[in-house]
Design a protein around this motif. Structure first.
Motif, PDB file in Angstrom:
ATOM      1  N   LYS A   1       0.815  -1.226   0.000  1.00 29.08           N
ATOM      2  CA  LYS A   1       0.000   0.000   0.000  1.00 29.08           C
ATOM      3  C   LYS A   1       0.843   1.269   0.000  1.00 29.08           C
ATOM      4  O   LYS A   1       0.412   2.305  -0.492  1.00 29.08           O
ATOM      5  CB  LYS A   1      -0.928   0.018   1.220  1.00 29.08           C
ATOM      6  CG  LYS A   1      -2.025  -1.014   1.183  1.00 29.08           C
ATOM      7  CD  LYS A   1      -2.966  -0.871   2.363  1.00 29.08           C
ATOM      8  CE  LYS A   1      -3.864   0.354   2.249  1.00 29.08           C
ATOM      9  NZ  LYS A   1      -4.846   0.432   3.353  1.00 29.08           N
ATOM     10  N   ALA A   2       2.045   1.185   0.561  1.00 28.71           N
ATOM     11  CA  ALA A   2       2.893   2.374   0.723  1.00 28.71           C
ATOM     12  C   ALA A   2       3.592   2.741  -0.584  1.00 28.71           C
ATOM     13  O   ALA A   2       3.732   1.909  -1.491  1.00 28.71           O
ATOM     14  CB  ALA A   2       3.925   2.133   1.818  1.00 28.71           C
ATOM     15  N   SER A   3       4.035   3.990  -0.676  1.00 31.82           N
ATOM     16  CA  SER A   3       4.840   4.409  -1.831  1.00 31.82           C
ATOM     17  C   SER A   3       6.328   4.227  -1.543  1.00 31.82           C
ATOM     18  O   SER A   3       7.105   3.877  -2.429  1.00 31.82           O
ATOM     19  CB  SER A   3       4.546   5.866  -2.177  1.00 31.82           C
ATOM     20  OG  SER A   3       4.799   6.718  -1.060  1.00 31.82           O
ATOM     21  N   PHE A   4       6.716   4.483  -0.287  1.00 35.28           N
ATOM     22  CA  PHE A   4       8.088   4.272   0.183  1.00 35.28           C
ATOM     23  C   PHE A   4       8.012   3.592   1.542  1.00 35.28           C
ATOM     24  O   PHE A   4       7.086   3.840   2.322  1.00 35.28           O
ATOM     25  CB  PHE A   4       8.841   5.604   0.339  1.00 35.28           C
ATOM     26  CG  PHE A   4       9.151   6.317  -0.939  1.00 35.28           C
ATOM     27  CD1 PHE A   4      10.389   6.175  -1.554  1.00 35.28           C
ATOM     28  CD2 PHE A   4       8.210   7.162  -1.531  1.00 35.28           C
ATOM     29  CE1 PHE A   4      10.691   6.851  -2.730  1.00 35.28           C
ATOM     30  CE2 PHE A   4       8.496   7.836  -2.706  1.00 35.28           C
ATOM     31  CZ  PHE A   4       9.736   7.677  -3.307  1.00 35.28           C
ATOM     32  N   ILE A   5       9.015   2.765   1.829  1.00 32.88           N
ATOM     33  CA  ILE A   5       9.056   2.102   3.129  1.00 32.88           C
ATOM     34  C   ILE A   5      10.505   1.803   3.503  1.00 32.88           C
ATOM     35  O   ILE A   5      11.340   1.551   2.623  1.00 32.88           O
ATOM     36  CB  ILE A   5       8.218   0.803   3.116  1.00 32.88           C
ATOM     37  CG1 ILE A   5       8.021   0.254   4.527  1.00 32.88           C
ATOM     38  CG2 ILE A   5       8.837  -0.242   2.193  1.00 32.88           C
ATOM     39  CD1 ILE A   5       6.992  -0.872   4.604  1.00 32.88           C
ATOM     40  N   THR A   6      10.799   1.863   4.804  1.00 33.08           N
ATOM     41  CA  THR A   6      12.139   1.485   5.275  1.00 33.08           C
ATOM     42  C   THR A   6      12.106   0.054   5.801  1.00 33.08           C
ATOM     43  O   THR A   6      11.147  -0.348   6.463  1.00 33.08           O
ATOM     44  CB  THR A   6      12.627   2.414   6.406  1.00 33.08           C
ATOM     45  OG1 THR A   6      11.691   2.374   7.495  1.00 33.08           O
ATOM     46  CG2 THR A   6      12.775   3.839   5.917  1.00 33.08           C
ATOM     47  N   PRO A   7      13.143  -0.722   5.528  1.00 33.89           N
ATOM     48  CA  PRO A   7      13.209  -2.094   6.034  1.00 33.89           C
ATOM     49  C   PRO A   7      13.795  -2.127   7.445  1.00 33.89           C
ATOM     50  O   PRO A   7      14.367  -1.146   7.923  1.00 33.89           O
ATOM     51  CB  PRO A   7      14.161  -2.762   5.046  1.00 33.89           C
ATOM     52  CG  PRO A   7      15.122  -1.657   4.678  1.00 33.89           C
ATOM     53  CD  PRO A   7      14.287  -0.395   4.666  1.00 33.89           C
ATOM     54  N   VAL A   8      13.627  -3.260   8.098  1.00 32.08           N
ATOM     55  CA  VAL A   8      14.294  -3.530   9.386  1.00 32.08           C
ATOM     56  C   VAL A   8      14.884  -4.928   9.289  1.00 32.08           C
ATOM     57  O   VAL A   8      14.152  -5.898   9.069  1.00 32.08           O
ATOM     58  CB  VAL A   8      13.307  -3.458  10.568  1.00 32.08           C
ATOM     59  CG1 VAL A   8      14.019  -3.838  11.870  1.00 32.08           C
ATOM     60  CG2 VAL A   8      12.690  -2.073  10.692  1.00 32.08           C
ATOM     61  N   PRO A   9      16.201  -5.056   9.409  1.00 35.06           N
ATOM     62  CA  PRO A   9      17.203  -3.981   9.584  1.00 35.06           C
ATOM     63  C   PRO A   9      17.530  -3.305   8.257  1.00 35.06           C
ATOM     64  O   PRO A   9      17.011  -3.689   7.214  1.00 35.06           O
ATOM     65  CB  PRO A   9      18.410  -4.745  10.122  1.00 35.06           C
ATOM     66  CG  PRO A   9      18.279  -6.119   9.508  1.00 35.06           C
ATOM     67  CD  PRO A   9      16.798  -6.408   9.441  1.00 35.06           C
ATOM     68  N   GLY A  10      18.405  -2.301   8.336  1.00 40.20           N
ATOM     69  CA  GLY A  10      18.905  -1.647   7.129  1.00 40.20           C
ATOM     70  C   GLY A  10      18.183  -0.381   6.742  1.00 40.20           C
ATOM     71  O   GLY A  10      18.417   0.146   5.655  1.00 40.20           O
ATOM     72  N   GLY A  11      17.320   0.110   7.629  1.00 43.95           N
ATOM     73  CA  GLY A  11      16.596   1.343   7.339  1.00 43.95           C
ATOM     74  C   GLY A  11      17.056   2.491   8.207  1.00 43.95           C
ATOM     75  O   GLY A  11      18.064   3.134   7.925  1.00 43.95           O
ATOM     76  N   VAL A  12      16.336   2.711   9.295  1.00 43.54           N
ATOM     77  CA  VAL A  12      16.636   3.836  10.183  1.00 43.54           C
ATOM     78  C   VAL A  12      17.918   3.611  10.987  1.00 43.54           C
ATOM     79  O   VAL A  12      18.659   4.555  11.263  1.00 43.54           O
ATOM     80  CB  VAL A  12      15.442   4.095  11.131  1.00 43.54           C
ATOM     81  CG1 VAL A  12      15.779   5.185  12.149  1.00 43.54           C
ATOM     82  CG2 VAL A  12      14.196   4.489  10.333  1.00 43.54           C
ATOM     83  N   GLY A  13      18.209   2.356  11.344  1.00 42.28           N
ATOM     84  CA  GLY A  13      19.369   2.071  12.197  1.00 42.28           C
ATOM     85  C   GLY A  13      20.682   2.656  11.717  1.00 42.28           C
ATOM     86  O   GLY A  13      21.360   3.365  12.472  1.00 42.28           O
ATOM     87  N   PRO A  14      21.090   2.397  10.470  1.00 48.71           N
ATOM     88  CA  PRO A  14      22.348   2.968   9.981  1.00 48.71           C
ATOM     89  C   PRO A  14      22.350   4.495   9.979  1.00 48.71           C
ATOM     90  O   PRO A  14      23.387   5.117  10.193  1.00 48.71           O
ATOM     91  CB  PRO A  14      22.440   2.417   8.553  1.00 48.71           C
ATOM     92  CG  PRO A  14      21.616   1.182   8.555  1.00 48.71           C
ATOM     93  CD  PRO A  14      20.489   1.469   9.494  1.00 48.71           C
ATOM     94  N   MET A  15      21.178   5.097   9.754  1.00 51.64           N
ATOM     95  CA  MET A  15      21.096   6.553   9.752  1.00 51.64           C
ATOM     96  C   MET A  15      21.253   7.134  11.147  1.00 51.64           C
ATOM     97  O   MET A  15      21.793   8.227  11.312  1.00 51.64           O
ATOM     98  CB  MET A  15      19.769   7.009   9.141  1.00 51.64           C
ATOM     99  CG  MET A  15      19.719   6.892   7.635  1.00 51.64           C
ATOM    100  SD  MET A  15      20.970   7.916   6.805  1.00 51.64           S
ATOM    101  CE  MET A  15      20.305   9.553   7.124  1.00 51.64           C
TER     102      MET A  15
END
Length: 289
Positions: A251-265
């Motif tokens: 349903k989303a246009s963009f999505i962050t994965p876990v792991p590998g999304g917000v964590g490294p940032m």
């Protein structure tokens, strides 16, 4: 619809390169060498992994990372003396106290860190600066979420934003960061009734509630940008987010994965804050990060 995956690891790597260029300028032009001190108590395995990630990020951008490791029965007074000493040490530009601390250590110890060296952005002064929209050190995860969204050229101004989770580390600072960018944020929490009625109206949804799969497809508006801050361990030890990735991805246009999304940032923004703190403490204004 299948959402575009926001690759936090790749984006963080690019930010570390930019930070590295700024650090090199500090060294060559001003003869200043940024240094981060990490106070770590005990033998928490997860904390050790996080610290290794911070050390690697420091190496990647030229920031020295010093680990001050104490046994779990260290006294409150001894830790307080260490922090005061780091505050007074001009060679140290950033200080973090790795959480969690042993239960017997009063959390008020966090307030001892000099606000100018508070690269976690947790101090009362930095919180107040954020509230008033003034320059300061912003909590790393919250800043990382904003940078991830901006990296995809996603408009924030005038967008409806739903943040699920009201922690001082993510939810509350994110609310102010979105507000500063002229979005209309709503901060939801465990006592919010009819959560999906709110989140399903959002153009941007940030899940930071710390519950595996709490955000499902019913919470998401078609075309929504979904940022999953959650880092949870399943019963079999697998890292999982707060979002039901497979269903929400449709349903989303963009999505962050876990792991590998917000964590490294989050780690990259820590190095950003160390660099920014170094410039601030040195009264320099040629920082471009």
């Amino acid at each position: 619809m299948n959402a575009q995956i926001i690759d936090g690891k790749a984006i963080a790597s690019k930010y570390l390169q930019q930070i590295g260029a700024q650090v090199e300028l500090l060294k060559t032009k001003h003869n200043i060498h940024p240094k981060l001190a990490i106070v770590f108590v005990g033998e928490n395995h997860a904390s050790q992994i996080y610290i290794k990630n911070k050390e690697r990020a420091g190496v990647a951008c030229g920031i020295e990372v010093q680990i001050l490791h104490f046994v779990s029965d260290v006294s409150q007074r001894e830790l307080e003396e260490v922090i005061v000493g780091l505050n007074e040490d001009c060679s140290i530009h950033g200080i973090i106290i790795q959480m969690p601390l042993p239960a017997r250590i009063d959390a008020s110890i966090l307030s001892l860190v000099d606000a100018k060296k508070d690269v976690d952005g947790f101090s009362y002064l930095n919180s107040a600066l954020l509230y008033h929209g003034m320059p300061g050190l912003v909590p790393c995860t919250a800043l990382g979420v904003i940078k991830l969204i901006e990296s995809q050229n996603i408009a924030i101004a005038s967008r409806r934003v739903a943040i699920v989770g009201r922690s001082n580390i993510v939810g509350k600072p994110l609310f102010h960061l979105f507000l500063q960018r002229n979005a209309t944020p709503t901060l939801c929490h465990s006592h919010t009734q009819n959560l999906s009625d709110i989140t399903s109206q959002a153009d941007i949804l940030v899940a930071a509630c710390g519950a595996i799969g709490m955000i499902g497809a019913q919470h998401v508006k078609p075309g929504c940008v979904v940022i999953d801050v959650g880092i949870n361990r399943s019963d079999d030890g697998k890292l999982m987010g707060d979002v039901e990735f497979d269903s929400v991805c449709k349903k989303a246009s963009f999505i962050t994965p876990v792991p590998g999304g917000v964590g490294p940032m989050t780690v990259a923004m820590l190095m950003h804050n160390v660099t920014l703190a170094t410039y601030m403490q040195s009264n320099l204004d040629d920082v471009t990060i």
